[in-house]
Structures are given as structure tokens and as C-alpha cells.
Design a protein around this motif. Sequence first.
Motif, PDB file in Angstrom:
ATOM      1  N   ARG A 186       0.889  -2.444  15.960  1.00 24.13           N
ATOM      2  CA  ARG A 186       1.971  -1.346  16.273  1.00 24.13           C
ATOM      3  C   ARG A 186       1.565   0.009  15.563  1.00 24.13           C
ATOM      4  NH1 ARG A 186       7.149  -3.258  14.101  1.00 24.13           N
ATOM      5  NH2 ARG A 186       5.901  -3.711  12.402  1.00 24.13           N
ATOM      6  N   PHE A 187       1.035  -0.016  14.414  1.00 23.57           N
ATOM      7  CA  PHE A 187       0.810   1.116  13.808  1.00 23.57           C
ATOM      8  C   PHE A 187      -0.330   1.940  14.440  1.00 23.57           C
ATOM      9  CE2 PHE A 187       2.859  -0.917   9.614  1.00 23.57           C
ATOM     10  CZ  PHE A 187       4.023  -0.965  10.228  1.00 23.57           C
ATOM     11  N   GLY A 247      -6.285   1.483   6.143  1.00 23.66           N
ATOM     12  CA  GLY A 247      -6.518  -0.064   6.049  1.00 23.66           C
ATOM     13  C   GLY A 247      -5.322  -0.735   5.149  1.00 23.66           C
ATOM     14  N   HIS A 248      -4.282  -0.064   5.225  1.00 27.15           N
ATOM     15  CA  HIS A 248      -3.223  -0.879   4.013  1.00 27.15           C
ATOM     16  C   HIS A 248      -2.400  -1.729   5.135  1.00 27.15           C
ATOM     17  CE1 HIS A 248      -3.890   1.746   0.740  1.00 27.15           C
ATOM     18  NE2 HIS A 248      -3.372   2.632   1.274  1.00 27.15           N
ATOM     19  N   GLY A 268       0.796  -1.138   0.130  1.00 32.67           N
ATOM     20  CA  GLY A 268      -0.048  -0.079   0.050  1.00 32.67           C
ATOM     21  C   GLY A 268       0.851   1.332   0.159  1.00 32.67           C
ATOM     22  N   ALA A 269       2.236   1.246   0.175  1.00 36.04           N
ATOM     23  CA  ALA A 269       3.128   2.517   0.089  1.00 36.04           C
ATOM     24  C   ALA A 269       2.895   3.265  -1.175  1.00 36.04           C
ATOM     25  CB  ALA A 269       4.595   2.006   0.067  1.00 36.04           C
ATOM     26  N   GLN A 302       3.085   9.218   8.629  1.00 37.26           N
ATOM     27  CA  GLN A 302       2.972   8.553   7.549  1.00 37.26           C
ATOM     28  C   GLN A 302       2.537   6.963   7.662  1.00 37.26           C
ATOM     29  OE1 GLN A 302       6.894   9.238   5.692  1.00 37.26           O
ATOM     30  NE2 GLN A 302       5.941  10.660   4.216  1.00 37.26           N
ATOM     31  N   ILE A 303       3.154   6.483   8.621  1.00 37.74           N
ATOM     32  CA  ILE A 303       3.030   4.977   9.251  1.00 37.74           C
ATOM     33  C   ILE A 303       1.423   4.622   9.547  1.00 37.74           C
ATOM     34  CG2 ILE A 303       3.294   3.204  10.425  1.00 37.74           C
ATOM     35  CD1 ILE A 303       6.443   4.110  10.456  1.00 37.74           C
TER      36      ILE A 303
END
Length: 355
Positions: A333-334, A327-328, A71-72, A319-320
Motif C-alpha cells: 500500500r505504501f 526500506g522500513h 523505522g519511525a 512521510q509514509i
Amino acid sequence: MTDTDRSAWLDRAKPVREALDLERLAPYLQQALGMPDASVSVQQFPGGHSNLTYLVKIGERELVLRRPPFGAQIKTAHDMDREFRILGRLAPIYPAAPRPLLLADEHVLGARFYVMERVPGVILRSRLPAGLEIDPGLARRLSAAAVTTLAELHAIDIDAAGLAEFGHPDGYVRRQVEGWTKRYEAARTDDIPAMEQVAAWLAANIPVSGPPTLIHNDFKYDNLVLDPDDLTRVRGVLDWEMATIGDPLMDLGTALCYWVEQDDAPELRAFAFGPTAVPGSYTRREFAEHYARLTGRSLAHLNFYSAFGLYKTAVVAQQIYLRFVRGHTTDARFAMMIAGVRALATQAARTLETT
């Protein structure tokens, strides 16, 4: 401590969180490595919030695969070709750089990726390996080893190594401030006034840079691979995705932003990337002063570099977090990254107050 006990400290991969297509990967590796009958298995390393890192076993051989996150959208932040080429130039002259082996295009896994040799060893994360204890003396020596490694990295002859092409040092600092400010605006989800305050101050206080060097741009304990028989010997430096040619004090500022101290606010300590706050560790000031002694570089504008390091890392966390919001990724942790953005922004604003 016996050899058997020390082996328990080695960094180990775990079950895959973000799956690779093994049916496509296996035949590619078997052909590229000349091992047509070898079995292929994949696990994933627990660290890292940007590019994804996997342990690939092909027969008895252990390799490491790096690919962009699923998804980046920021292609320049996940340039596999560039990272592969940098390591190719570095590995022959800098033993701590892993040796790259294969670079694959999108037809294998849907995104470009590369494979490199594995550098086995101990990686110090926020939670230490079972049985490893760091007393004040060892903490002091580990701190010194980290600073020495950073100074050695900045001493690499970029022209002799053919690395000068990987950056444009003139105007580097200004471009970084402007670029990361734009990245924040593009990824912004919450109202965090400290982020705007710090960005404005940075833009108005850009220092004059000295001679450029190779800079890692993500230098911290959990990107260092240590020898289990001598934890103060750095076997490897990992995660070169943001490496470039520029002002080495920008690298120092990033390293300091990761160097959490015991007296820092709890919300900042919660985002430690290694045991930098254990008794005996350098303070951030001691880290910087040791670096200055080794390199001869001035710390006159240390507050700028420290504030930028915190701001840049806050943008990375933002960004993370955006990837999670969209939903990527479902990596738990994110979900807490927005708290990291707030903590880093607050710390950066406090840094400005001391100028």
C-alpha cells in the motif's frame, strides 16, 4: 438482515504483516493483567498507515495494542504516552473513546506501546464488508452521524476533562502551517510544484481562530466504529495519536479532505477512506454547512481550512512513502503513496483557485 448476517460486517483482524515479539509480549501481558496461564495470540488490523494496531487475545479477552511503525523517526508523531494519557482523560466523559489499560516501555517490544479495550463494531472502509449495502437514505444518515460526532467531539469541555494541557492554542494554526511545511521538506522525494504553491498560500492567508477545542486531527469514516444494529450510531472513535487542543475548523478541514465526492478526479477517488461518494452522501459543502448549523461556527475561511487539510494529508502520505523508499516497510500500500501526494496537492491547489 439476521443477527448472524450482521456479525459478518464486524471489523476483523487479519494475519500479522509487521510481526511483534510474542515471546516477550506474552509474559508481559500475562503478568500485567493477572492472567499467568492464559494463552496469547496476535493478529493485525488492516487499516491504518501510521501507528500499528493489533488485536491481542489473552485467554477469552480481546484487547487492542498500539505501537509506532517500525523505522519511525518522528517521535512527536508517535507519542504513545501522550495518546494513552489523552484517552485516560477522555474515556470517563466521552463514551466513544476506548478505555486505555496498559502503557509499556521499550524493554518489552523495543518501542513504547499501549493496550486498550477493544470497541467491536463495523468500520466503513473504501471496500464495504461483504453483504453490506448503502442505499441513498442510509448514506444521508451516515453523513449526518459523522458530522454530529465531530460536532460533539468539539463540544467537550476541555477544562473540566483536564485536557487543556494537551495543546497550546495560541498561534496553533500558524505553527501547524510552518510545521507541516518543514515536515514535507524533510520527507520530500519528488518534485511536486503544487505542494510549494499551497504551502506559500497557506502561510500568507492564516485566519484568526475562535475559541479552542479538543480536535482529533484524523477524523474520517475508517476511524469510526459503528453499531451493526444501527449503523448511524457511533460506538467508538479511534486513532487519537494526533489529537490536540486548537482551532476546531482545522479538524473540519481535515475531515473534508477525506470526504471524496463522485465528481472528484479518479486519482483522488482512488484514495477514499470510506463510502463518502455513494449516492445520497453529503457533498463536502453539505458536510461543512451541517457542521456550521450544529456548532454556530463561521465558514468564512473554509477554503483555507480545506486546503490545509489536503496539504497536511499529502505530507503524511509523503512521510509514509519515504518509509517505503528507505526500506522500513514492504507494505505494498505504501508504494503508491506518492500518487496520493500528487492527487492531494492538485486538489489543494484547485481549492485555492476558488478563493
